[in-house]
Design a protein around this motif. Structure first.
Motif, PDB file in Angstrom:
ATOM      1  N   LEU A   1      48.361  -6.259 -73.240  1.00  0.00           N
ATOM      2  CA  LEU A   1      48.213  -7.744 -72.762  1.00  0.00           C
ATOM      3  C   LEU A   1      46.682  -7.675 -72.020  1.00  0.00           C
ATOM      4  O   LEU A   1      46.800  -6.663 -70.975  1.00  0.00           O
ATOM      5  CB  LEU A   1      49.347  -7.250 -71.413  1.00  0.00           C
ATOM      6  CG  LEU A   1      49.291  -8.788 -70.282  1.00  0.00           C
ATOM      7  CD1 LEU A   1      49.419 -10.081 -71.503  1.00  0.00           C
ATOM      8  CD2 LEU A   1      50.652  -9.372 -69.630  1.00  0.00           C
ATOM      9  N   LEU A   2      46.082  -8.676 -72.329  1.00  0.00           N
ATOM     10  CA  LEU A   2      44.423  -9.071 -71.535  1.00  0.00           C
ATOM     11  C   LEU A   2      44.440 -10.074 -70.431  1.00  0.00           C
ATOM     12  O   LEU A   2      45.455 -11.130 -71.684  1.00  0.00           O
ATOM     13  CB  LEU A   2      43.369  -8.805 -72.600  1.00  0.00           C
ATOM     14  CG  LEU A   2      42.211  -8.753 -72.341  1.00  0.00           C
ATOM     15  CD1 LEU A   2      41.160  -8.267 -72.874  1.00  0.00           C
ATOM     16  CD2 LEU A   2      41.701 -10.411 -71.951  1.00  0.00           C
ATOM     17  N   VAL A   3      43.894 -10.492 -68.922  1.00  0.00           N
ATOM     18  CA  VAL A   3      43.889 -11.351 -69.063  1.00  0.00           C
ATOM     19  C   VAL A   3      42.464 -11.806 -68.349  1.00  0.00           C
ATOM     20  O   VAL A   3      42.438 -10.879 -67.893  1.00  0.00           O
ATOM     21  CB  VAL A   3      44.965 -11.143 -67.458  1.00  0.00           C
ATOM     22  CG1 VAL A   3      45.190 -12.128 -66.820  1.00  0.00           C
ATOM     23  CG2 VAL A   3      46.946 -10.722 -68.234  1.00  0.00           C
ATOM     24  N   ALA A   4      42.647 -13.001 -68.297  1.00  0.00           N
ATOM     25  CA  ALA A   4      41.210 -13.512 -67.559  1.00  0.00           C
ATOM     26  C   ALA A   4      41.181 -14.866 -67.701  1.00  0.00           C
ATOM     27  O   ALA A   4      42.418 -15.366 -68.200  1.00  0.00           O
ATOM     28  CB  ALA A   4      40.347 -13.170 -68.685  1.00  0.00           C
ATOM     29  N   VAL A   5      40.639 -15.006 -66.543  1.00  0.00           N
ATOM     30  CA  VAL A   5      40.729 -16.166 -65.561  1.00  0.00           C
ATOM     31  C   VAL A   5      39.685 -16.751 -65.080  1.00  0.00           C
ATOM     32  O   VAL A   5      38.157 -15.867 -64.058  1.00  0.00           O
ATOM     33  CB  VAL A   5      42.250 -16.752 -64.248  1.00  0.00           C
ATOM     34  CG1 VAL A   5      42.751 -16.221 -65.025  1.00  0.00           C
ATOM     35  CG2 VAL A   5      41.761 -15.506 -63.245  1.00  0.00           C
ATOM     36  N   GLY A   6      39.062 -17.762 -64.930  1.00  0.00           N
ATOM     37  CA  GLY A   6      37.831 -18.262 -63.977  1.00  0.00           C
ATOM     38  C   GLY A   6      36.610 -18.785 -65.202  1.00  0.00           C
ATOM     39  O   GLY A   6      36.308 -17.978 -66.215  1.00  0.00           O
TER      40      GLY A   6
END
Length: 247
Positions: free
Chosen positions: A195-200
């Motif tokens: 599960l890879l999460v990236a924001v912005g």
């Protein structure tokens, strides 16, 4: 590989936390791979909130953190031991015996890394591995280039990574440790789910390279595309360049 794009960062954090919570509830002995960083702080707050509401029980959970700075003891305010304690472990009922973070001041760091690999095997592997992505495209501290079959080891940190992480060190990259212990790419890929999460917007260019560019050891996050059960959660800002180039 499943890619989810949410309207806002908060929606991305909620979806990621729900996936982790589902992993905990689905197993009698869940094993999580955990990460650090600003993105993860929001996810951990949601998990703590669920625990405090009585809907999430960590009592049978085992965890393995991706990495730790070499030379920082667990008590150092900038260690990942301290980060995890303050943001998650002190607020949930995960047993101390189930918590694993590499020891950055072990007398023999190579032996510490080998022991970490053995502890993961003894736990029957990681069920779900949470990941962020750094400016160099690294997962964990797998700086470029990192072999896709690499194991837990000591690595030298890239100058870009030290600059990125300097906010916790009086904004001075020279104060950031030069080396770290990290799970290898091969270790990460052995988790049953990623599960890879990236924001912005600051992550938009590297997300595009990770998802649209060639699979290469020069960007360790591209290895996620080789996994048969990987989920990427992005918000609109972090997905913008990837979405444009994919069209």
């Amino acid at each position: 590989m499943k890619i989810i794009v949410t309207d806002t960062p908060s929606q991305a954090f909620e979806q990621a936390a729900d996936m982790i919570a589902a992993e905990i509830r689905a197993s009698s002995t869940p094993v999580l791979g955990l990460a650090t960083g600003r993105t993860m702080e929001s996810i951990y707050r949601i998990l703590v909130r669920q625990h405090e509401a009585g809907t999430l029980d960590f009592s049978s959970t085992t965890s393995f953190n991706l990495d730790e700075y070499a030379g920082l003891p667990a008590t150092d305010p900038n260690s990942y031991h301290r980060y995890m304690h303050e943001r998650l472990f002190a607020h949930v009922n995960m047993p101390a015996r189930g918590i694993h973070v590499p020891d950055g001041v072990a007398p023999d760091l190579d032996a510490e890394c080998a022991g970490y690999e053995n502890a993961i095997r003894t736990a029957n592997g990681i069920g779900l591995q949470l990941l962020g992505i750094g400016e160099t495209g690294h997962i964990g501290f797998n700086e470029p280039p990192s072999a896709f079959d690499s194991r837990t080891r000591v690595v030298k940190l890239d100058a870009i990574t030290r600059r990125q992480n300097s906010s916790m060190f009086d904004n001075d990259p020279e104060q950031v440790p030069s080396h770290a212990l990290t799970m290898g790419v091969g270790t990460i890929l052995e988790a049953r789910r990623l599960l890879l999460v990236a924001v912005g917007a600051g992550k938009a260019d590297i997300i595009d390279k990770a998802l649209n560019g060639p699979v290469s050891e020069a960007i360790s996050a591209t290895a996620v595309r080789l996994h048969d059960n990987a989920t990427i959660i992005l918000d609109k800002a972090s997905s913008a360049v990837w979405a444009k180039n994919r069209a």
